[in-house]
Enzyme design. Structure first.
Site, short mmCIF file in Angstrom:
data_model
loop_
_atom_site.label_atom_id
_atom_site.label_comp_id
_atom_site.label_asym_id
_atom_site.label_seq_id
_atom_site.Cartn_x
_atom_site.Cartn_y
_atom_site.Cartn_z
N HIS A 9 0.83 -1.20 0.00
CA HIS A 9 0.00 0.00 0.00
C HIS A 9 0.87 1.26 0.00
CE1 HIS A 9 0.96 0.94 4.20
NE2 HIS A 9 0.88 -0.36 4.43
N ARG A 58 -5.97 1.10 3.81
CA ARG A 58 -4.86 1.59 3.00
C ARG A 58 -4.56 0.67 1.82
NH1 ARG A 58 -3.41 -0.05 8.10
NH2 ARG A 58 -1.58 -1.39 8.45
N GLU A 85 -2.49 -7.28 7.57
CA GLU A 85 -1.27 -7.00 8.34
C GLU A 85 -1.12 -7.98 9.50
OE1 GLU A 85 1.69 -6.17 8.66
OE2 GLU A 85 1.62 -3.98 8.57
N CYS A 86 0.12 -8.13 9.96
CA CYS A 86 0.37 -8.88 11.19
C CYS A 86 -0.43 -8.25 12.32
CB CYS A 86 1.86 -8.84 11.52
SG CYS A 86 2.30 -9.60 13.09
N ARG A 87 -1.01 -9.08 13.15
CA ARG A 87 -1.72 -8.59 14.33
C ARG A 87 -0.68 -8.38 15.44
NH1 ARG A 87 -7.16 -8.65 13.65
NH2 ARG A 87 -7.96 -9.88 11.88
N TYR A 88 -0.32 -7.13 15.63
CA TYR A 88 0.75 -6.79 16.55
C TYR A 88 0.30 -6.71 18.01
CZ TYR A 88 3.40 -5.61 12.35
OH TYR A 88 4.03 -5.65 11.13
#
Length: 235
Positions: A9, A58, A85-88
């Site tokens: 993105h 995004r 996205e990675c789940r932080y």
């Protein structure tokens, strides 16, 4: 020979100083919109068999820009959460300067295969879901397909590491800048990374020429799907 194009993105107001993760309502900034439009223009003449995106705004906005510039052709953006996205976890939304002081930060940099983010996901789990999604889309679209996935930096790097046969602990050596393009071609024998973190240039050569498939399962006369002696390039 299925060809996967991985687009990161474009820029957001959080890209760089903050770990956005799954923070809701993170949209492309003005600069990010310009990046997405420039990438869309580059890809406009390239026939794509599918455009797939992470569910996060995004990526959806970047993918929609690409879909909207298809030389008058209507293109639907499909969503696959596995490219999200990675789940932080507890790290989500925190400044990177602050996170760099956490002891876990050095583990993320040097031994990411051992990392599970507090309250979140492990990096091996991210790689597993993303690579599994790629394999399923490859099978679904077929060996002659060229398709695009819009995703996130760590996800793209994890897919590239798998394609290059690298241990996940090496994935921090790979770069995936905002609005960059990475291309991977999957043959019956192995993947080939055609472009990495590409920020400009012609994309016509990313679709194999007609008749490039080999009846013997992807191998050429040498018994390999690799270019002999480095290959002669494309014309």
């Amino acid at each position: 020979m299925t060809t996967l194009l991985l687009a990161r993105h474009g820029l957001t107001h959080l890209t760089g100083p903050v770990l956005a993760g799954w923070t809701p309502d993170v949209h492309l900034s003005e600069a990010g919109q310009a990046q997405a439009e420039a990438l869309a223009t580059r890809l406009a003449s390239l026939e794509l068999d599918a455009i797939v995106s992470s569910p996060l705004e995004r990526c959806q906005e970047t993918a929609q820009a690409i879909a909207g510039a298809r030389d008058g052709r209507t293109a639907e953006v499909l969503t696959d959460d596995r490219f999200g996205e990675c789940r932080y976890g507890d790290w989500t939304g925190r400044p990177l300067g602050e996170l760099a002081k956490d002891p876990l930060w050095q583990v993320v940099q040097t031994h990411p295969s051992a990392v599970t983010f507090p309250g979140g996901e492990s990096l091996p789990a991210v790689q597993h879901r993303a690579v599994s999604a790629v394999r399923e889309w490859n099978e679904r679209l077929g060996p002659e397909a060229v398709y695009l996935v819009c995703s996130h930096g760590d996800v793209i790097k994890a897919i590239v590491a798998d394609a290059m046969g690298l241990h996940l602990d090496q994935f921090q050596r790979i770069a995936a800048d905002p609005a960059s393009l990475t291309a991977i071609r999957y043959t019956p024998l192995r993947p080939f990374v055609l472009r990495l973190n590409d920020l400009g240039g012609d994309v016509a050569g990313l679709r194999p020429p007609e008749g490039s498939e080999h009846k013997d399962g992807g191998e050429n006369f040498t018994g390999s799907d690799a270019a002999v002696g480095g290959g002669a390039g494309t014309t």
